[in-house]
Write an enzyme that holds these catalytic residues in place. Structure first.
Site, PDB file in Angstrom:
ATOM      1  N   ASP A  83      31.981  49.021  39.518  1.00 30.52           N
ATOM      2  CA  ASP A  83      31.887  50.216  40.235  1.00 30.52           C
ATOM      3  C   ASP A  83      33.240  50.771  38.969  1.00 30.52           C
ATOM      4  OD1 ASP A  83      34.516  48.830  41.542  1.00 30.52           O
ATOM      5  OD2 ASP A  83      34.351  50.438  42.880  1.00 30.52           O
ATOM      6  N   GLU A 144      35.598  47.759  43.599  1.00 30.51           N
ATOM      7  CA  GLU A 144      37.288  47.804  43.455  1.00 30.51           C
ATOM      8  C   GLU A 144      37.947  48.909  43.973  1.00 30.51           C
ATOM      9  OE1 GLU A 144      41.156  48.152  41.263  1.00 30.51           O
ATOM     10  OE2 GLU A 144      39.821  48.599  41.024  1.00 30.51           O
ATOM     11  N   GLU A 145      37.147  49.836  43.495  1.00 33.69           N
ATOM     12  CA  GLU A 145      37.984  51.745  43.673  1.00 33.69           C
ATOM     13  C   GLU A 145      38.178  51.486  44.902  1.00 33.69           C
ATOM     14  OE1 GLU A 145      40.143  52.674  41.314  1.00 33.69           O
ATOM     15  OE2 GLU A 145      39.071  52.601  39.064  1.00 33.69           O
TER      16      GLU A 145
HETATM   17 ZN   LIG Z   1      40.045  49.797  37.795  1.00 33.94          ZN
END
Ligand SMILES: [Zn+2]
Length: 381
Positions: A83, A144-145
């Site tokens: 992502d 992840e973000e």
């Molecule tokens: Zn990253």
């Protein structure tokens, strides 16, 4: 000695990856691309885990295994996230010489497509040259973000290799071997609403209490291992109403677990004392302010020693391919914190991305080539 890298293939893969829109939770298209690419590169298994039901993403995390033909040598994994941050829809890559940017309306997505491109190029090289190598696993996470959600919901039992490398840091030629743990903190201060003009005496101003407590808390850098920030304050209805409820959101980070809990408790105690010390008048009757605090253990620390196998391997690999790497302690949290928390030592390798999370993001192809050389050396070391 370094191996020759197919620069243009690497550039083409990177461009293709960037131009597949993949903001967090909308990773369906890139996951489909990656499954196909990993299969074509000869993966022995490709598994999409069931994390999507918990992350809300269009895809689960992907774990691909390349068994290799050196069972006696220690395997390793590479991890990346698929992502990217917004604005991320309709990325168009612009290349001038060796420099890649977006057209200026979106991020480029080098965070973390630099890492993915380098891993795919490594696998292509090993495949086409029939290079003997140990077991390699590739873990590509989602979300992840938006709080390391994919990594937090990964099925770690699926991984067979003992340690690995997250390809996810800005700059080049450094390895992150330490990163802090973090607590997310939400505080709700409750007072009592009243008309601010007609009977302010009957109110308990939650905003004033929150502000008073906040001025007694240390913010910013607390010591050489710890930081604290409150970044969001919400509440109040109108200028003529004594505010009844204020919510504050903040965080504490520390490389030391003890200090992390100490500072977190200190914040709670300060708010509690402020509320306890409040003294009302007759108009507020039996009413008293209150405070509620919730603490979420956001991620554990990343702390690798110089003699850990994961660090020793990259030192040897860097020597083998003539790179001078720096080993640093960073201030951020990433998937690697979660991997380490689950008992899988994971160092973070810089991938060459720069100005990430902005529309001015850049990548120099030479840095991506250098990263791929390092990954090749890691696989062969
Ligand atoms: Zn990253």
């Amino acid at each position: 000695m370094t191996v020759p890298i197919n620069r243009e293939r690497l550039a083409a893969t990177f461009t293709e990856l960037c131009e597949i829109s993949s903001p967090s939770r909308k990773e369906g298209a890139i996951a489909a691309y990656l499954k196909k690419a990993l299969a074509e590169l000869g993966a022995d298994s490709i598994h999409e885990d069931d994390s999507a039901t918990r992350t809300g993403s269009e895809s689960g995390n992907l774990i691909a295994r390349f068994a290799g033909n050196q069972p006696d040598r220690e395997g390793l994994f590479f991890s990346c996230h698929m992502d990217v941050v917004e604005p991320a829809m309709g990325v168009q890559v612009v290349r001038k010489g060796d420099i890649f940017t977006s057209k200026g309306e979106t991020v480029l997505g080098g965070d973390d497509k630099t890492g993915i491109a380098a891993v795919l190029e490594l696998l292509a090289m090993l495949n086409e040259n029939n290079t003997p190598h140990p077991k390699i696993e590739v873990v590509i996470t989602t979300c992840e973000e938006i709080g390391l959600l994919g990594a937090k919901n990964l099925d770690y039992k699926r991984l067979e290799t003992p340690y690995g490398y997250a390809l996810d840091s800005t700059g080049i030629n450094h390895v992150v071997i330490g990163a802090p743990a973090a607590n997310k903190i939400m505080i709700e201060v409750k007072g009592l609403a009243a008309h601010a003009g007609l009977c302010p005496e009957a109110g308990i101003n939650a905003l004033a209490l929150a502000a008073s407590a906040l001025t007694n808390i240390r913010l910013g850098r607390l010591d050489d291992e710890s930081t604290c920030n409150f970044g969001i304050i919400q509440g109040g209805m109108a200028t003529n109403i004594v505010p009844e409820k204020i919510t504050l959101k903040g965080e504490v980070r520390s490389h030391s677990k003890e200090k992390l809990s100490h500072y977190t408790e200190e914040i709670f105690a300060t708010f509690q004392k402020t509320v306890n010390d409040w003294q009302g008048g007759p108009a507020t009757g039996d009413h008293r302010p209150s405070v509620a605090i919730s603490i979420v253990d956001d991620y554990p620390p990343l702390s690798l020693t110089e003699d850990a196998p994961v660090v020793k391997r990259i030192k040897k690999a860097a020597g083998d391919c003539g790179k001078d790497l720096r080993y640093i302690v960073a201030g951020g949290g990433s998937d690697a914190n979660i991997f380490n928390g689950f008992g899988l030592p994971t160092a973070i390798i810089a991938t060459g991305m720069s100005k990430v999370h902005t529309v001015d993001e850049q990548l120099d192809l030479s840095d991506l080539v250098s990263l791929t050389e390092l990954l090749h050396a890691l696989a062969l070391t």
